[in-house]
Design a protein around this motif. Sequence first.
Motif, PDB file in Angstrom:
ATOM      1  N   TRP A  38       0.819  -1.207   0.000  1.00 24.22           N
ATOM      2  CA  TRP A  38       0.000   0.000   0.000  1.00 24.22           C
ATOM      3  C   TRP A  38       0.857   1.263   0.000  1.00 24.22           C
ATOM      4  N   TYR A  39       1.854   1.301   0.872  1.00 28.42           N
ATOM      5  CA  TYR A  39       2.577   2.552   1.123  1.00 28.42           C
ATOM      6  C   TYR A  39       3.962   2.609   0.493  1.00 28.42           C
ATOM      7  N   PHE A 161      -1.316  11.555   4.432  1.00 27.79           N
ATOM      8  CA  PHE A 161      -2.523  11.254   3.671  1.00 27.79           C
ATOM      9  C   PHE A 161      -3.175  12.556   3.226  1.00 27.79           C
ATOM     10  N   ARG A 166     -10.692  11.416  -0.417  1.00 26.14           N
ATOM     11  CA  ARG A 166      -9.829  10.623  -1.293  1.00 26.14           C
ATOM     12  C   ARG A 166      -9.242   9.408  -0.565  1.00 26.14           C
ATOM     13  N   ASN A 167      -9.695   9.152   0.646  1.00 25.44           N
ATOM     14  CA  ASN A 167      -9.143   8.061   1.462  1.00 25.44           C
ATOM     15  C   ASN A 167     -10.256   7.297   2.163  1.00 25.44           C
ATOM     16  N   ASP A 168     -11.090   6.641   1.350  1.00 24.47           N
ATOM     17  CA  ASP A 168     -12.211   5.887   1.925  1.00 24.47           C
ATOM     18  C   ASP A 168     -11.751   4.769   2.857  1.00 24.47           C
ATOM     19  N   TRP A 169     -10.551   4.237   2.620  1.00 27.54           N
ATOM     20  CA  TRP A 169     -10.045   3.167   3.486  1.00 27.54           C
ATOM     21  C   TRP A 169     -10.068   3.593   4.956  1.00 27.54           C
ATOM     22  N   GLY A 170      -9.820   4.873   5.238  1.00 25.50           N
ATOM     23  CA  GLY A 170      -9.778   5.352   6.619  1.00 25.50           C
ATOM     24  C   GLY A 170     -10.967   6.202   6.997  1.00 25.50           C
ATOM     25  N   PRO A 222      -4.030   3.047  -3.259  1.00 27.36           N
ATOM     26  CA  PRO A 222      -5.211   2.196  -3.076  1.00 27.36           C
ATOM     27  C   PRO A 222      -4.888   1.047  -2.131  1.00 27.36           C
ATOM     28  N   HIS A 223      -5.836   0.725  -1.276  1.00 27.30           N
ATOM     29  CA  HIS A 223      -5.650  -0.338  -0.290  1.00 27.30           C
ATOM     30  C   HIS A 223      -6.280  -1.613  -0.849  1.00 27.30           C
ATOM     31  N   GLY A 278      -7.366   5.368  -1.886  1.00 26.72           N
ATOM     32  CA  GLY A 278      -6.455   6.051  -0.971  1.00 26.72           C
ATOM     33  C   GLY A 278      -5.533   6.973  -1.752  1.00 26.72           C
ATOM     34  N   GLU A 279      -5.121   8.042  -1.120  1.00 26.76           N
ATOM     35  CA  GLU A 279      -4.192   8.983  -1.756  1.00 26.76           C
ATOM     36  C   GLU A 279      -3.279   9.587  -0.708  1.00 26.76           C
TER      37      GLU A 279
END
Length: 287
Positions: A38-39, A161, A166-170, A222-223, A278-279
């Motif tokens: 991911w990162y 982040f 732009r970061n639905d994962w979190g 993206p996760h 994710g961004e």
Amino acid sequence: MAERQVSFDAAKYKNTQREQWNKDGAAWRRWTPTLERWYGPLTLRMLDLARIKPGQRILDVAAGAGEPAVSAAERVGPGGHVLATDISEGIVELALQVARERGLSQVETRVMDGEKLDLPDASFDAVLCRLGLMYMPHPVTALGEWRRVLKPGGRVAVAVFSTPDRNDWGAVPASIIRRRAQLPPPVPGQPGPFSLGDPGVLERAFREAGFADAEVHAVPVPHRIASAAEYVQVAREAFGGFNAMMAPLPAPERESVWSEIEASMRGFESPGGFEAPGEGLVGVATK
């Protein structure tokens, strides 16, 4: 009725962060292959923009379980030096283990507050901080310290982040937890995963700390993983911020919250697996 102004206790927050990472650091390392998928793109962009070269001296602040310190050490080679620091003594020990397993004797680790470095002036060619600055109560103070320890012309590269949209994962889990735990909105200036998500905020922080030639670049993160259930497993074990948010809830209620999160995150499943948007932002500036 006037809304009560809630103050933010930075010292208490730092102690909580230290305890949280001492507790969750091993899980972060256990999930490292997934987390680096991911990162990892953030790390590569940071190292490129910081212009890491063989023989350099690099400082990694909030190094966590070893990245980007280990990747930086591979670039500077045996003639270089990387000091990996973190506020958590437990996770710093994990970072040293990772470096030694890779045969990277040029990596040193020290427990240190990123806002108050116990280091001499003008002693590093570059300072790196991946996914740490946004959790610091005083980011401009931290950047000022990093500038102090840089040599003239040295570069700082940070990854944070971007915005919640732009970061639905979190953002999706956090909104569920906030509602279920009846948490108040964040206090202005309070650190958090998206507190530096506006490129203008990050650029302004660089300027206020005395840096020049600031640039901010968006990087997709993206996760991706097999399923929403597996994503939730990672989040439960490695994302201590979620656990801290729901800590006041009784255990059965916490389980219920995680079930709601998993149900919501199933919206990111497809026949090809799970992928939540994710961004990140990678910012770089020069002393």
